[in-house]
Write a protein that holds these residues in place. Structure first.
Motif, PDB file in Angstrom:
ATOM      1  N   ALA A   1       0.826  -1.210   0.000  1.00  0.00           N
ATOM      2  CA  ALA A   1       0.000   0.000   0.000  1.00  0.00           C
ATOM      3  C   ALA A   1       0.860   1.259   0.000  1.00  0.00           C
ATOM      4  CB  ALA A   1      -0.951  -0.008   1.193  1.00  0.00           C
ATOM      5  N   VAL A   2       1.872   1.291   0.848  1.00  0.00           N
ATOM      6  CA  VAL A   2       2.740   2.474   0.932  1.00  0.00           C
ATOM      7  C   VAL A   2       3.443   2.679  -0.408  1.00  0.00           C
ATOM      8  CG1 VAL A   2       4.819   3.437   2.011  1.00  0.00           C
ATOM      9  CG2 VAL A   2       3.044   2.386   3.427  1.00  0.00           C
ATOM     10  N   LEU A   3       3.945   1.618  -0.995  1.00  0.00           N
ATOM     11  CA  LEU A   3       4.632   1.737  -2.276  1.00  0.00           C
ATOM     12  C   LEU A   3       3.706   2.299  -3.350  1.00  0.00           C
ATOM     13  CD1 LEU A   3       7.212   1.319  -3.888  1.00  0.00           C
ATOM     14  CD2 LEU A   3       6.479  -1.026  -4.313  1.00  0.00           C
ATOM     15  N   SER A   4       2.447   1.874  -3.342  1.00  0.00           N
ATOM     16  CA  SER A   4       1.510   2.371  -4.351  1.00  0.00           C
ATOM     17  C   SER A   4       1.116   3.820  -4.103  1.00  0.00           C
ATOM     18  CB  SER A   4       0.273   1.477  -4.416  1.00  0.00           C
ATOM     19  OG  SER A   4      -0.544   1.664  -3.299  1.00  0.00           O
ATOM     20  N   LEU A   5       1.126   4.261  -2.856  1.00  0.00           N
ATOM     21  CA  LEU A   5       0.728   5.628  -2.522  1.00  0.00           C
ATOM     22  C   LEU A   5       1.860   6.636  -2.662  1.00  0.00           C
ATOM     23  CD1 LEU A   5      -1.402   4.913   0.654  1.00  0.00           C
ATOM     24  CD2 LEU A   5      -2.262   5.783  -1.532  1.00  0.00           C
ATOM     25  N   ASP A   6       3.056   6.222  -2.251  1.00  0.00           N
ATOM     26  CA  ASP A   6       4.163   7.180  -2.178  1.00  0.00           C
ATOM     27  C   ASP A   6       5.491   6.426  -2.196  1.00  0.00           C
ATOM     28  OD1 ASP A   6       6.038   9.141  -1.536  1.00  0.00           O
ATOM     29  OD2 ASP A   6       4.877   9.955   0.132  1.00  0.00           O
ATOM     30  N   PRO A   7       6.078   6.249  -3.383  1.00  0.00           N
ATOM     31  CA  PRO A   7       7.336   5.499  -3.470  1.00  0.00           C
ATOM     32  C   PRO A   7       8.450   6.053  -2.571  1.00  0.00           C
ATOM     33  CG  PRO A   7       6.398   5.755  -5.641  1.00  0.00           C
ATOM     34  CD  PRO A   7       5.576   6.608  -4.708  1.00  0.00           C
ATOM     35  N   ALA A   8       8.488   7.363  -2.374  1.00  0.00           N
ATOM     36  CA  ALA A   8       9.506   7.938  -1.489  1.00  0.00           C
ATOM     37  C   ALA A   8       9.269   7.493  -0.046  1.00  0.00           C
ATOM     38  CB  ALA A   8       9.507   9.453  -1.586  1.00  0.00           C
ATOM     39  N   ALA A   9       8.013   7.408   0.354  1.00  0.00           N
ATOM     40  CA  ALA A   9       7.696   6.961   1.713  1.00  0.00           C
ATOM     41  C   ALA A   9       8.041   5.485   1.889  1.00  0.00           C
ATOM     42  CB  ALA A   9       6.224   7.208   2.029  1.00  0.00           C
TER      43      ALA A   9
END
Length: 120
Positions: free
Chosen positions: A29-37
């Motif tokens: 989920a994090v990767l899909s929302l914000d690769p930097a995060a």
């Protein structure tokens, strides 16, 4: 259209359902929302894992998972994510502490809502 009065706009609808609060589901989920995060996610995951092993406690992992579940909950709705960015900018641009209070209160309410979603 009359029949579409209750249809959600793409801004109101979540990008995806709230994922389970597991390392793998949150990672995706994090990767899909914000690769930097996602880079921060990995760094914090390894740090939490190391702390959990050193202290023989699951608390660091639970804390890590909760934090990132709230991150996902806040950002999986485009309108909410946009509003969060606006409020953060309002706080960054404020000249006085008093000027930040309304934005901070709204962010706090958003965090409460996201925390409830994260455990639901």
């Amino acid at each position: 259209m009359v029949g579409d009065a209750h249809a959600e706009t793409s801004e109101d609808a979540p990008l995806f359902p709230m994922p389970p609060v597991t390392e793998q589901a949150l990672r995706v989920a994090v990767l899909s929302l914000d690769p930097a995060a996602a880079v921060r996610f990995e760094r914090e995951f390894h740090s939490a894992w190391q702390e959990a092993v050193q202290t023989d406690s699951t608390v660091p992992m639970h804390t890590f998972l909760h934090r990132w579940a709230v991150f996902v909950a806040l950002r999986r709705f485009p309108a909410r994510a946009r509003r969060l960015r606006e409020l953060e900018q309002t706080i960054a641009d404020a000249d006085t502490f008093a000027a930040t209070r309304p934005a901070a209160a709204e962010i706090a309410a958003m965090l409460d809502e996201a925390a409830r979603e994260a455990v639901a």
